[in-house]
Design a protein around this motif. Sequence first.
Motif, PDB file in Angstrom:
ATOM      1  N   VAL A  41       0.854  -1.192   0.000  1.00  0.00           N
ATOM      2  CA  VAL A  41       0.000   0.000   0.000  1.00  0.00           C
ATOM      3  C   VAL A  41       0.886   1.235   0.000  1.00  0.00           C
ATOM      4  N   LEU A  42       0.608   2.150  -0.919  1.00  0.00           N
ATOM      5  CA  LEU A  42       1.281   3.445  -0.937  1.00  0.00           C
ATOM      6  C   LEU A  42       0.311   4.509  -0.454  1.00  0.00           C
ATOM      7  N   PHE A  43       0.812   5.402   0.382  1.00  0.00           N
ATOM      8  CA  PHE A  43       0.027   6.440   1.046  1.00  0.00           C
ATOM      9  C   PHE A  43       0.676   7.779   0.699  1.00  0.00           C
ATOM     10  N   PRO A  44       0.468   8.253  -0.561  1.00  0.00           N
ATOM     11  CA  PRO A  44       1.098   9.502  -0.978  1.00  0.00           C
ATOM     12  C   PRO A  44       0.285  10.699  -0.500  1.00  0.00           C
ATOM     13  N   GLY A  45       0.753  11.876  -0.836  1.00  0.00           N
ATOM     14  CA  GLY A  45      -0.081  13.020  -0.508  1.00  0.00           C
ATOM     15  C   GLY A  45       0.631  14.347  -0.577  1.00  0.00           C
ATOM     16  N   VAL A  46      -0.100  15.319  -1.075  1.00  0.00           N
ATOM     17  CA  VAL A  46       0.272  16.719  -1.017  1.00  0.00           C
ATOM     18  C   VAL A  46      -0.994  17.414  -0.570  1.00  0.00           C
ATOM     19  N   GLY A  47      -0.923  18.170   0.504  1.00  0.00           N
ATOM     20  CA  GLY A  47      -2.123  18.834   0.995  1.00  0.00           C
ATOM     21  C   GLY A  47      -1.952  19.303   2.417  1.00  0.00           C
ATOM     22  N   GLU A  48      -3.066  19.440   3.116  1.00  0.00           N
ATOM     23  CA  GLU A  48      -3.091  19.998   4.472  1.00  0.00           C
ATOM     24  C   GLU A  48      -3.496  18.900   5.458  1.00  0.00           C
ATOM     25  N   ALA A  49      -2.763  18.796   6.557  1.00  0.00           N
ATOM     26  CA  ALA A  49      -2.882  17.654   7.464  1.00  0.00           C
ATOM     27  C   ALA A  49      -4.267  17.509   8.092  1.00  0.00           C
ATOM     28  N   SER A  50      -4.831  18.579   8.650  1.00  0.00           N
ATOM     29  CA  SER A  50      -6.088  18.406   9.396  1.00  0.00           C
ATOM     30  C   SER A  50      -7.249  18.011   8.485  1.00  0.00           C
ATOM     31  N   SER A  51      -7.332  18.596   7.287  1.00  0.00           N
ATOM     32  CA  SER A  51      -8.434  18.221   6.390  1.00  0.00           C
ATOM     33  C   SER A  51      -8.232  16.810   5.841  1.00  0.00           C
ATOM     34  N   ALA A  52      -6.976  16.420   5.581  1.00  0.00           N
ATOM     35  CA  ALA A  52      -6.706  15.062   5.103  1.00  0.00           C
ATOM     36  C   ALA A  52      -7.059  14.037   6.190  1.00  0.00           C
ATOM     37  N   GLU A  87       1.428  19.972  13.759  1.00  0.00           N
ATOM     38  CA  GLU A  87       1.083  21.367  14.051  1.00  0.00           C
ATOM     39  C   GLU A  87       0.220  21.967  12.952  1.00  0.00           C
ATOM     40  N   GLU A  88       0.216  21.362  11.767  1.00  0.00           N
ATOM     41  CA  GLU A  88      -0.592  21.879  10.663  1.00  0.00           C
ATOM     42  C   GLU A  88      -2.062  21.591  10.950  1.00  0.00           C
ATOM     43  N   GLY A  89      -2.768  22.604  11.414  1.00  0.00           N
ATOM     44  CA  GLY A  89      -4.169  22.438  11.776  1.00  0.00           C
ATOM     45  C   GLY A  89      -4.349  21.695  13.096  1.00  0.00           C
ATOM     46  N   ASN A  90      -3.267  21.593  13.898  1.00  0.00           N
ATOM     47  CA  ASN A  90      -3.326  20.855  15.175  1.00  0.00           C
ATOM     48  C   ASN A  90      -4.020  19.499  15.005  1.00  0.00           C
ATOM     49  N   ALA A  91      -3.508  18.718  14.069  1.00  0.00           N
ATOM     50  CA  ALA A  91      -4.137  17.447  13.695  1.00  0.00           C
ATOM     51  C   ALA A  91      -3.538  16.283  14.461  1.00  0.00           C
ATOM     52  N   GLU A  92      -4.400  15.467  15.056  1.00  0.00           N
ATOM     53  CA  GLU A  92      -3.967  14.181  15.601  1.00  0.00           C
ATOM     54  C   GLU A  92      -3.702  13.265  14.409  1.00  0.00           C
ATOM     55  N   GLY A  93      -2.543  12.627  14.402  1.00  0.00           N
ATOM     56  CA  GLY A  93      -2.208  11.726  13.310  1.00  0.00           C
ATOM     57  C   GLY A  93      -2.594  10.295  13.616  1.00  0.00           C
ATOM     58  N   LEU A  94      -2.107   9.385  12.806  1.00  0.00           N
ATOM     59  CA  LEU A  94      -2.429   7.968  12.965  1.00  0.00           C
ATOM     60  C   LEU A  94      -1.626   7.304  14.081  1.00  0.00           C
ATOM     61  N   GLY A  95      -0.519   7.925  14.490  1.00  0.00           N
ATOM     62  CA  GLY A  95       0.235   7.421  15.631  1.00  0.00           C
ATOM     63  C   GLY A  95       1.064   6.181  15.375  1.00  0.00           C
ATOM     64  N   ILE A  96       1.289   5.829  14.121  1.00  0.00           N
ATOM     65  CA  ILE A  96       2.174   4.694  13.818  1.00  0.00           C
ATOM     66  C   ILE A  96       3.585   5.042  14.295  1.00  0.00           C
ATOM     67  N   PHE A  97       4.022   6.248  13.982  1.00  0.00           N
ATOM     68  CA  PHE A  97       5.323   6.751  14.425  1.00  0.00           C
ATOM     69  C   PHE A  97       5.092   7.746  15.556  1.00  0.00           C
ATOM     70  N   ASP A  98       5.940   7.678  16.555  1.00  0.00           N
ATOM     71  CA  ASP A  98       5.799   8.524  17.739  1.00  0.00           C
ATOM     72  C   ASP A  98       6.500   9.877  17.533  1.00  0.00           C
ATOM     73  N   ASN A  99       6.414  10.406  16.327  1.00  0.00           N
ATOM     74  CA  ASN A  99       7.044  11.683  15.998  1.00  0.00           C
ATOM     75  C   ASN A  99       5.983  12.773  15.960  1.00  0.00           C
ATOM     76  N   GLU A 100       6.417  13.989  16.248  1.00  0.00           N
ATOM     77  CA  GLU A 100       5.569  15.154  16.027  1.00  0.00           C
ATOM     78  C   GLU A 100       5.997  15.811  14.729  1.00  0.00           C
ATOM     79  N   VAL A 101       5.043  16.445  14.057  1.00  0.00           N
ATOM     80  CA  VAL A 101       5.310  17.163  12.817  1.00  0.00           C
ATOM     81  C   VAL A 101       5.181  18.647  13.135  1.00  0.00           C
ATOM     82  N   LYS A 102       6.263  19.388  12.870  1.00  0.00           N
ATOM     83  CA  LYS A 102       6.326  20.796  13.261  1.00  0.00           C
ATOM     84  C   LYS A 102       6.595  21.682  12.051  1.00  0.00           C
ATOM     85  N   LEU A 103       6.191  22.939  12.166  1.00  0.00           N
ATOM     86  CA  LEU A 103       6.475  23.939  11.133  1.00  0.00           C
ATOM     87  C   LEU A 103       7.939  24.348  11.243  1.00  0.00           C
ATOM     88  N   PHE A 104       8.638  24.404  10.093  1.00  0.00           N
ATOM     89  CA  PHE A 104      10.014  24.884  10.110  1.00  0.00           C
ATOM     90  C   PHE A 104      10.065  26.286  10.716  1.00  0.00           C
TER      91      PHE A 104
END
Length: 192
Positions: A41-52, A87-104
């Motif tokens: 399964v490939l999970f590509p994407g370009v877009g905004e985290a909270s709406s996705a 941090e993009e839209g303060n979105a909870e992710g899927l939690g597979i990886f225990d990383n946070e995603v931050k704005l540069f």
Amino acid sequence: MIAILKYNAGNVQSVENAIQRLGYDTIVTDDAEVLKSADKVLFPGVGEASSAMAYLVGRGLDKVIRDLTQPVLGICLGMQLLCKFSEEGNAEGLGIFDNEVKLFPSDDIVPHMGWNDFSKLEGALFKGIKVTDDFYFVHSYYATLNESTVAINNYIVPFSAALQKGNFYAVQFHPEKSGRVGELLLKNFLEL
């Protein structure tokens, strides 16, 4: 069969074209049963985290993705959504990886865009690829470093250019737009 996840994000067509150039049959789908039965399964994407994420949750695909047991490759936004929080839209992710995603930080031009190599590369995805090989990046948000980090890039701050945990693999860069080395990475994933 190679399934490409269809959701509220762009760039699906170029990933599909790259996989088909390697000689594989693909299906672009949001059907849970097709995703579960796919070889990869490939999970590509370009877009905004909270709406996705809202799209995935609204269709129950968040649970489907978490339960997949075959190799899964997240690309760009797909990688970020596999993390625990963005941090993009303060979105909870899927939690597979225990990383946070931050704005540069705005110490330099954001987004980070262009061809870059690595300070660390390890794991099966990078067989035949060197730290000096360049991949194409375009992103304003980055995944922090942790034990799942298998590739590191540095733009303003060091960040996870690739992650791996169990059957889940993820890359921040775009292998489908990275020429020969990108094709090799996709081939390595498809041959896992």
